[in-house]
Scaffold this active site. Structure first.
Site, PDB file in Angstrom:
ATOM      1  N   ASN A  39      19.231  75.500  33.848  1.00 11.96           N
ATOM      2  CA  ASN A  39      19.335  75.510  32.399  1.00 11.96           C
ATOM      3  C   ASN A  39      17.993  75.985  31.839  1.00 11.96           C
ATOM      4  OD1 ASN A  39      19.134  74.510  29.624  1.00 11.96           O
ATOM      5  ND2 ASN A  39      21.089  73.518  30.048  1.00 11.96           N
ATOM      6  N   HIS A  50      22.959  77.827  30.200  1.00 16.78           N
ATOM      7  CA  HIS A  50      23.174  76.616  30.998  1.00 16.78           C
ATOM      8  C   HIS A  50      22.938  76.992  32.459  1.00 16.78           C
ATOM      9  CE1 HIS A  50      25.843  74.109  28.056  1.00 16.78           C
ATOM     10  NE2 HIS A  50      24.668  74.438  27.537  1.00 16.78           N
ATOM     11  N   GLU A  52      24.835  76.972  35.123  1.00 20.02           N
ATOM     12  CA  GLU A  52      25.886  77.800  35.722  1.00 20.02           C
ATOM     13  C   GLU A  52      25.832  79.223  35.184  1.00 20.02           C
ATOM     14  OE1 GLU A  52      27.578  73.567  35.172  1.00 20.02           O
ATOM     15  OE2 GLU A  52      26.245  74.927  34.104  1.00 20.02           O
ATOM     16  N   SER A  77      28.662  68.152  35.942  1.00 25.48           N
ATOM     17  CA  SER A  77      30.011  68.587  35.574  1.00 25.48           C
ATOM     18  C   SER A  77      29.923  69.704  34.533  1.00 25.48           C
ATOM     19  CB  SER A  77      30.777  67.382  35.013  1.00 25.48           C
ATOM     20  OG  SER A  77      32.099  67.711  34.714  1.00 25.48           O
ATOM     21  N   CYS A  79      30.360  72.165  31.460  1.00 32.51           N
ATOM     22  CA  CYS A  79      30.833  72.074  30.079  1.00 32.51           C
ATOM     23  C   CYS A  79      31.957  73.087  29.848  1.00 32.51           C
ATOM     24  CB  CYS A  79      29.679  72.329  29.114  1.00 32.51           C
ATOM     25  SG  CYS A  79      29.183  74.065  29.038  1.00 32.51           S
ATOM     26  N   CYS A  82      30.747  76.823  30.408  1.00 33.94           N
ATOM     27  CA  CYS A  82      30.584  77.181  31.817  1.00 33.94           C
ATOM     28  C   CYS A  82      31.931  77.166  32.539  1.00 33.94           C
ATOM     29  CB  CYS A  82      29.590  76.235  32.479  1.00 33.94           C
ATOM     30  SG  CYS A  82      27.928  76.380  31.752  1.00 33.94           S
ATOM     31  N   ASP A 142      21.924  70.340  23.660  1.00 42.64           N
ATOM     32  CA  ASP A 142      22.443  71.144  24.774  1.00 42.64           C
ATOM     33  C   ASP A 142      23.957  71.072  24.882  1.00 42.64           C
ATOM     34  OD1 ASP A 142      21.606  72.808  27.115  1.00 42.64           O
ATOM     35  OD2 ASP A 142      22.738  71.277  28.189  1.00 42.64           O
TER      36      ASP A 142
END
Length: 145
Positions: A39, A50, A52, A77, A79, A82, A142
């Site tokens: 991130n 982010h 990912e 996990s 979002c 992503c 975020d």
């Protein structure tokens, strides 16, 4: 610990060391890391980087065939943003470090046929819990709260 989750954790640690948010990710194709990231919203002043998204960006342009044979490892996990990228590119499997501090769109991924595995890795939980405790405002920014 799986070497790919360890690489994602190392990315998360880079993020926190740079003054950012400790979420890391790696994209793996044929047992090789082809993209890694963390991130970098704070560091780059970005609205989308982010962990990912950064890993996907750093992998560069790939064919659909590569994405469809890849596995995405992420410390947290994913979002909705992503998860949307995972679905858009047809990534069939996501290995998640933890979902206790934040539950992303795992059900959406599963409903669309993406295999998800949650490890509840203690180091991932500790990284995020510590960060959220110390920087709740930045965390809320975020995740769009």
């Amino acid at each position: 610990m799986d070497k790919f989750m360890q690489a994602a954790i190392e990315e998360a640690q880079r993020g926190i060391a740079e003054g950012g948010i400790p979420i890391g990710s790696v994209l793996v194709y044929r047992n090789q890391i082809i993209g890694r990231g963390h991130n970098r919203r704070v560091q780059q002043g970005s609205v989308i980087l982010h962990g990912e998204m950064d890993a996907l960006e750093n992998a560069g342009r790939l064919t659909a065939a590569v994405y469809r044979q890849s596995v995405l490892y992420t410390t947290l996990s994913p979002c909705v943003m992503c998860s949307g990228a995972i679905l858009l590119y047809g990534i069939p499997e996501v290995i998640i470090g933890e979902n206790r501090t934040f539950m992303g769109e795992e059900k959406l991924l599963q409903q669309r046929g993406v295999k998800t595995t949650v490890l509840q890795e203690a180091s991932c939980i500790a990284l995020m819990a510590d960060f959220i405790g110390q920087q709740p405002g930045l965390w809320h920014e975020d995740i769009g709260v």
